[in-house]
Design a protein around this motif. Structure first.
Motif, PDB file in Angstrom:
ATOM      1  N   LYS A  48      28.793  44.256  22.007  1.00  0.00           N
ATOM      2  CA  LYS A  48      27.706  43.955  22.919  1.00  0.00           C
ATOM      3  C   LYS A  48      26.590  44.984  22.830  1.00  0.00           C
ATOM      4  O   LYS A  48      25.415  44.661  22.953  1.00  0.00           O
ATOM      5  CB  LYS A  48      28.239  43.888  24.358  1.00  0.00           C
ATOM      6  N   HIS A 113      29.760  32.834  29.549  1.00  0.00           N
ATOM      7  CA  HIS A 113      28.781  33.410  30.465  1.00  0.00           C
ATOM      8  C   HIS A 113      28.043  34.524  29.742  1.00  0.00           C
ATOM      9  O   HIS A 113      28.590  35.592  29.494  1.00  0.00           O
ATOM     10  CB  HIS A 113      29.489  33.966  31.710  1.00  0.00           C
ATOM     11  N   TYR A 114      26.810  34.261  29.351  1.00  0.00           N
ATOM     12  CA  TYR A 114      26.007  35.279  28.679  1.00  0.00           C
ATOM     13  C   TYR A 114      25.448  36.250  29.720  1.00  0.00           C
ATOM     14  O   TYR A 114      24.740  35.842  30.646  1.00  0.00           O
ATOM     15  CB  TYR A 114      24.864  34.626  27.917  1.00  0.00           C
ATOM     16  N   ASP A 115      25.740  37.516  29.545  1.00  0.00           N
ATOM     17  CA  ASP A 115      25.338  38.526  30.517  1.00  0.00           C
ATOM     18  C   ASP A 115      24.264  39.442  29.930  1.00  0.00           C
ATOM     19  O   ASP A 115      24.492  40.118  28.929  1.00  0.00           O
ATOM     20  CB  ASP A 115      26.560  39.361  30.930  1.00  0.00           C
ATOM     21  N   CYS A 116      23.099  39.453  30.562  1.00  0.00           N
ATOM     22  CA  CYS A 116      22.011  40.343  30.143  1.00  0.00           C
ATOM     23  C   CYS A 116      21.545  41.233  31.296  1.00  0.00           C
ATOM     24  O   CYS A 116      20.393  41.683  31.322  1.00  0.00           O
ATOM     25  CB  CYS A 116      20.842  39.537  29.594  1.00  0.00           C
ATOM     26  N   THR A 117      22.441  41.498  32.247  1.00  0.00           N
ATOM     27  CA  THR A 117      22.047  42.341  33.374  1.00  0.00           C
ATOM     28  C   THR A 117      21.800  43.783  32.962  1.00  0.00           C
ATOM     29  O   THR A 117      21.187  44.546  33.708  1.00  0.00           O
ATOM     30  CB  THR A 117      23.136  42.311  34.469  1.00  0.00           C
ATOM     31  N   TYR A 143      18.043  35.306  36.461  1.00  0.00           N
ATOM     32  CA  TYR A 143      19.172  35.071  37.358  1.00  0.00           C
ATOM     33  C   TYR A 143      19.456  33.575  37.441  1.00  0.00           C
ATOM     34  O   TYR A 143      18.664  32.753  36.993  1.00  0.00           O
ATOM     35  CB  TYR A 143      18.880  35.637  38.753  1.00  0.00           C
ATOM     36  N   SER A 157      24.131  31.987  33.236  1.00  0.00           N
ATOM     37  CA  SER A 157      23.778  33.122  32.405  1.00  0.00           C
ATOM     38  C   SER A 157      22.666  33.946  33.032  1.00  0.00           C
ATOM     39  O   SER A 157      21.864  33.437  33.821  1.00  0.00           O
ATOM     40  CB  SER A 157      23.325  32.639  31.024  1.00  0.00           C
ATOM     41  N   THR A 158      22.643  35.222  32.690  1.00  0.00           N
ATOM     42  CA  THR A 158      21.537  36.089  33.093  1.00  0.00           C
ATOM     43  C   THR A 158      20.696  36.454  31.876  1.00  0.00           C
ATOM     44  O   THR A 158      20.069  37.505  31.843  1.00  0.00           O
ATOM     45  CB  THR A 158      22.068  37.357  33.783  1.00  0.00           C
ATOM     46  N   CYS A 159      20.704  35.591  30.862  1.00  0.00           N
ATOM     47  CA  CYS A 159      19.920  35.787  29.648  1.00  0.00           C
ATOM     48  C   CYS A 159      18.927  34.654  29.479  1.00  0.00           C
ATOM     49  O   CYS A 159      19.155  33.534  29.933  1.00  0.00           O
ATOM     50  CB  CYS A 159      20.818  35.815  28.407  1.00  0.00           C
TER      51      CYS A 159
END
Length: 462
Positions: A48, A113-117, A143, A157-159
């Motif tokens: 990641k 779940h793509y996470d870009c936080t 968001y 997702s957050t991306c």
């Protein structure tokens, strides 16, 4: 009897490793049958946050392609063996952006779940050339609102899709650091601080290339805090991907050949298995392997798993299926930009105007009209492919993340200029001639063949 010292052994091992790494860039993939029995391991993996923890060894790595690095860089043979006394005088460097999320999501949603936080893509709006006011730096914080009835059909997702990931940014910083070690500290064409007299930067209008530039340039100049111009052309007429209706006819012709039909026949079972599992039974997903490659690549390069069935069953894409997808993507890229019959005209109408731009930059530098020493372009795989084809690359796998072409200008003590062209860190193996040491005029003549004589007229063909 030759005594094998530890230093000699290290050199032999390094040369052997480098030879093997070069082989990974140029496999023989002209026959579609390679898709069923891949001649190399096409599986890719990345984390990641970083694709790698040390300098590249020069091997093909889709998630983080090799680039010129002091760890294995060699000066041109005539310089290295002392036949010629010459210095590197200028560098034109074209690269694809670093790794990102996917462009293409499955029609009925993603199970990942793509996470870009941990990513803060900054947006700078309304800046002025005067000292004030300056905009407040803001970044895009994506968001998911579960009241939105559409979110489940996409992905929680957050991306954004696509979006440069944190791993892509960090890989870009490392990319820049390694370029400076080689071309700054050792060869002195990248200055310790950028100036308009010596440095020129260009990108496409996409946020991916701009974000990648932010990472690479930070690696180049870690303590520089002034704004830098990143040149772009107007999107609707950008020479790196100019509008040309006749390109559709060329593409259609290339997909009506016996070898293209053979590649579809070879992959018929694979495409049906994927379509049944992922509900992708439409032409956008099944006419070629672009969408599958894009989706699987983005997952694996950023530490996610291969996709599973949309039906909710426990059936998932296997590594063997993914390997075949990736080799099919390699075959298609090689076919488009190396093997197809209309490849010269296709390159002219895809990248010919861009090549014309770069030739002008190089000619101005070589003649002394320009004082530039370092030109860096941030582009896409759709640029690297035809550019590599125009340089006569012997074989072309899918240009991975941060894949790159370096055009080096070397000036001899007799004031003659020679070109050395590198692909992903090593001298490009070309069907057009020796890219290790080519007279400047010959290189210009060779590359100019891919500049269209009359772009507007060629694109207006029916």
């Amino acid at each position: 009897m030759i005594k094998i010292t530890s230093s000699l052994l290290a050199l032999v091992l390094a040369l052997s490793a480098h030879a093997a790494s070069v082989d990974t860039l140029y496999p023989n993939i002209s026959d579609p049958s390679v898709i069923e029995n891949p001649p190399y391991d096409s599986m890719m993996h990345g984390s990641k946050h970083e694709s790698r923890t040390g300098p590249s060894d020069g091997s093909y790595n889709y998630c983080s392609m090799p680039h010129p690095s002091v760890s294995y860089y060699k000066e041109p043979q005539p310089v290295a063996n002392g036949t010629v006394n010459a210095n590197l005088s200028a560098l034109l460097y074209i690269q694809r952006h670093q790794k990102r999320t996917a462009y293409n999501l499955f029609p009925y949603g993603e199970n990942e779940h793509y996470d870009c936080t941990d990513s803060e893509p900054f947006l700078y709006l309304g800046a002025t050339n005067s000292s004030s006011p300056k905009p407040l730096p803001v970044y895009a914080a994506t968001y998911v609102d579960d009241q939105n009835p559409l979110y489940e059909t996409l992905t929680e997702s957050t991306c954004q899709f696509p979006q440069l990931t944190v791993g892509g940014f960090l890989d870009g910083v490392q990319h820049g650091q390694e370029l400076y070690e080689l071309y700054g500290k050792k060869h002195h064409v990248i200055p310790s601080e950028p100036s308009a007299q010596t440095v020129w930067l260009r990108s496409s209008t996409a946020s991916l290339t701009q974000g990648s530039a932010g990472g690479v340039l930070r690696g180049l100049w870690p303590h520089y805090n002034k704004p830098l111009p990143l040149h772009q052309q107007i999107d609707s007429i950008d020479s790196h991907e100019p509008p040309c209706d006749y390109n559709d006819a060329l593409l259609s012709a290339s997909q009506s050949t016996k070898v293209w039909e053979k590649h579809l026949e070879v992959t018929k079972t694979l495409r049906k298995e994927l379509a049944d599992m992922l509900f992708t039974n439409n032409s956008d997903w099944n006419s070629n392997f672009d969408h599958y490659n894009d989706n699987f690549q983005a997952r694996l390069c950023n530490g996610y798993k291969l996709p599973c069935a949309q039906s909710g069953s426990d059936k998932c894409v296997t590594e063997e299926q993914a390997r075949q997808v990736f080799v099919a993507g390699d075959w298609e890229y090689n076919y488009y930009w190396v093997d197809r019959e209309n490849v010269t005209e296709a390159i002219q109408l895809t990248s010919g105007l861009y090549i014309k731009d770069m030739l002008k930059q190089l000619q101005d530098v070589e003649s002394g009209k320009s004082t530039l020493k370092y030109m860096h372009h941030f582009m896409h795989d759709g640029d690297i492919g035809p550019l590599a084809g125009s340089l006569g690359i012997r074989s072309l796998r899918w240009p991975g993340m941060a894949s790159n072409i370096a055009i080096e200008l070397w000036k001899t003590e007799n004031h003659e200029t020679y070109v050395r062209a590198l692909y992903s860190g090593s001298t490009l193996q070309s069907r057009h001639g020796d890219m290790e040491w080519m007279p400047f005029d010959k290189f210009v003549q060779l590359w100019s063949k891919y500049v269209p004589h009359d772009f507007v007229a060629q694109c207006a063909q029916s």
